[in-house]
Design a protein around this motif. Sequence first.
Motif, PDB file in Angstrom:
ATOM      1  N   VAL A 267      14.522  24.132  55.242  1.00 19.70           N
ATOM      2  CA  VAL A 267      13.806  22.769  55.455  1.00 19.70           C
ATOM      3  C   VAL A 267      12.460  23.265  55.103  1.00 19.70           C
ATOM      4  O   VAL A 267      11.808  23.969  55.442  1.00 19.70           O
ATOM      5  N   ASP A 268      11.713  22.270  54.091  1.00 15.79           N
ATOM      6  CA  ASP A 268      10.516  22.369  53.640  1.00 15.79           C
ATOM      7  C   ASP A 268       9.485  21.573  54.556  1.00 15.79           C
ATOM      8  O   ASP A 268       8.115  21.711  54.454  1.00 15.79           O
ATOM      9  N   HIS A 269      10.152  20.481  54.960  1.00 18.91           N
ATOM     10  CA  HIS A 269       9.189  19.369  55.552  1.00 18.91           C
ATOM     11  C   HIS A 269       9.839  18.699  56.559  1.00 18.91           C
ATOM     12  O   HIS A 269      11.016  18.553  56.533  1.00 18.91           O
ATOM     13  N   LEU A 270       9.292  18.209  57.682  1.00 20.61           N
ATOM     14  CA  LEU A 270       9.965  17.804  58.994  1.00 20.61           C
ATOM     15  C   LEU A 270       9.053  16.749  59.411  1.00 20.61           C
ATOM     16  O   LEU A 270       8.046  16.494  59.503  1.00 20.61           O
ATOM     17  N   MET A 271      10.074  15.483  59.689  1.00 22.30           N
ATOM     18  CA  MET A 271       9.291  14.064  60.412  1.00 22.30           C
ATOM     19  C   MET A 271      10.114  14.056  61.544  1.00 22.30           C
ATOM     20  O   MET A 271      11.404  13.862  61.794  1.00 22.30           O
ATOM     21  N   VAL A 279       7.232  14.191  72.425  1.00 20.64           N
ATOM     22  CA  VAL A 279       8.500  14.085  71.587  1.00 20.64           C
ATOM     23  C   VAL A 279       8.625  15.000  70.441  1.00 20.64           C
ATOM     24  O   VAL A 279       9.922  15.487  70.362  1.00 20.64           O
ATOM     25  N   PRO A 280       7.669  15.121  69.616  1.00 19.60           N
ATOM     26  CA  PRO A 280       7.959  16.179  68.489  1.00 19.60           C
ATOM     27  C   PRO A 280       8.222  17.725  68.878  1.00 19.60           C
ATOM     28  O   PRO A 280       9.028  18.292  68.553  1.00 19.60           O
ATOM     29  N   LEU A 284      11.608  19.788  67.700  1.00 23.52           N
ATOM     30  CA  LEU A 284      11.540  21.072  67.346  1.00 23.52           C
ATOM     31  C   LEU A 284      12.577  21.976  67.931  1.00 23.52           C
ATOM     32  O   LEU A 284      13.033  22.894  67.368  1.00 23.52           O
ATOM     33  N   GLU A 285      12.616  21.687  69.306  1.00 23.53           N
ATOM     34  CA  GLU A 285      13.757  22.714  70.039  1.00 23.53           C
ATOM     35  C   GLU A 285      15.102  22.040  69.715  1.00 23.53           C
ATOM     36  O   GLU A 285      16.262  22.948  69.604  1.00 23.53           O
ATOM     37  N   GLU A 294       9.214  26.832  73.327  1.00 29.82           N
ATOM     38  CA  GLU A 294       8.403  27.592  72.454  1.00 29.82           C
ATOM     39  C   GLU A 294       7.812  26.553  71.527  1.00 29.82           C
ATOM     40  O   GLU A 294       6.718  26.913  70.693  1.00 29.82           O
ATOM     41  N   ALA A 295       8.023  25.404  71.594  1.00 35.30           N
ATOM     42  CA  ALA A 295       7.469  24.413  70.712  1.00 35.30           C
ATOM     43  C   ALA A 295       6.198  24.091  71.028  1.00 35.30           C
ATOM     44  O   ALA A 295       5.391  23.875  69.892  1.00 35.30           O
ATOM     45  N   GLY A 296       5.532  24.209  72.274  1.00 37.75           N
ATOM     46  CA  GLY A 296       4.003  24.030  72.363  1.00 37.75           C
ATOM     47  C   GLY A 296       3.216  25.042  71.657  1.00 37.75           C
ATOM     48  O   GLY A 296       2.243  24.726  70.995  1.00 37.75           O
ATOM     49  N   PRO A 297       3.621  26.329  72.109  1.00 39.77           N
ATOM     50  CA  PRO A 297       2.856  27.243  71.382  1.00 39.77           C
ATOM     51  C   PRO A 297       2.915  27.358  69.813  1.00 39.77           C
ATOM     52  O   PRO A 297       1.829  27.656  68.950  1.00 39.77           O
ATOM     53  N   PHE A 298       4.150  26.769  69.140  1.00 32.10           N
ATOM     54  CA  PHE A 298       4.450  27.148  67.676  1.00 32.10           C
ATOM     55  C   PHE A 298       3.485  25.910  67.323  1.00 32.10           C
ATOM     56  O   PHE A 298       2.785  26.158  66.364  1.00 32.10           O
TER      57      PHE A 298
END
Length: 375
Positions: A267-271, A279-280, A284-285, A294-298
């Motif tokens: 995956v090169d791009h994510l919406m 919500v994002p 991610l998780e 881990e999404a917040g630190p990411f």
Amino acid sequence: MTVVIAGAAETDEVGRLPHLSTTQLHLEAARNALADAGMTKDDIDGVATVGVPGPVQIAHALGITPSWLDGTGVGGSSFLFHVRHAAAAVRAGLCTTVLITHGESGRSRVGAARPALGPDSLAGQFELPYGVLGPATMFTLTALRYMKETGLTHEQLAEVAVAQRRWAHRNPRAMYRDLVTVEDVLDSRMVAYPFHLLECCLVTDGGGALIVTSEERARRSPVYLLGSGESAESPIISQMADFTTSRAFRVSGEAAFAEAGISHDDVDHLMIYDAFAHVPLYGLEDLGFVKRGEAGPFVAEGHTSPGGRLPMNTNGGGLSYTHTGMYGMFAIQESVRQLRGEAAAQVPGAEVSVVLGNGGMFASAATLVLSNHRP
């Protein structure tokens, strides 16, 4: 049969459009998408949309005689459902070319339906009596539980808005383009704890349209649908099985990745639909890009920002670009632009894009895997 998105366009403008009704927004987007695809209304035999006007009204207004209709209405993710359903209809021979439209006067409310919440509804019985009304107060239930269980800080939540404003800064069509800091986000007005104003989606007018057909009928370089998935959980947020994860995100994402035959490294791009800043992080998780918590630190480390290894919400998202009420159409539009190499903030070499749509308050979800390479 290989199914593609052969045309994609938004309304001429997004933002504050009091001179255009909801129907006019649908029709303007439809005409723009047809022009983008090099087609006319006579090429269309399938119509899909959500809300009022519905597919019957849109077909009539454009002079289309459809052999297939879809009025699936499951919130902001509906347009991803429409793409999936249209692909199935084309493969089954029920129609050849589907026009999917969206138009919403979310800010100006010109010709917009007035939502009604009856006292006999689930929300009217089990949430409204406790003061839970509207997205801001509903989404707090999940955000606060997620923060408590994962240790997400207010600063990390604010980083989502900061990251997406970095993308919006590069997008001339974005409603808000000025760069912001974590301090700016936390200093903005508190809307409903823990959400500050800049962590809440915009309220705008606008629309978009897509044309889904077979590769053989496409008249310009198409975007290929590699995989898709859909699911639902609860019509009211208080009845989610787990406030810290979306089952519908997981189910739809797993189905889409499996059908596409891709891994996360492809995956090169994510919406990811971003009605509110948390919500994002769920996306991610739940899609499996990072582990739980881990999404917040990411995001805070810059991985989703310009130059990061997983560019996300590159139009600025619902937090900074536009959010008419049902944002999913605009997420698909940005993925198509990226894969065509036409985005305002273009990701170099983008070949595979994943779109995750949320409907309601984690009520429904759909995932699309798109590519500019033939499967």
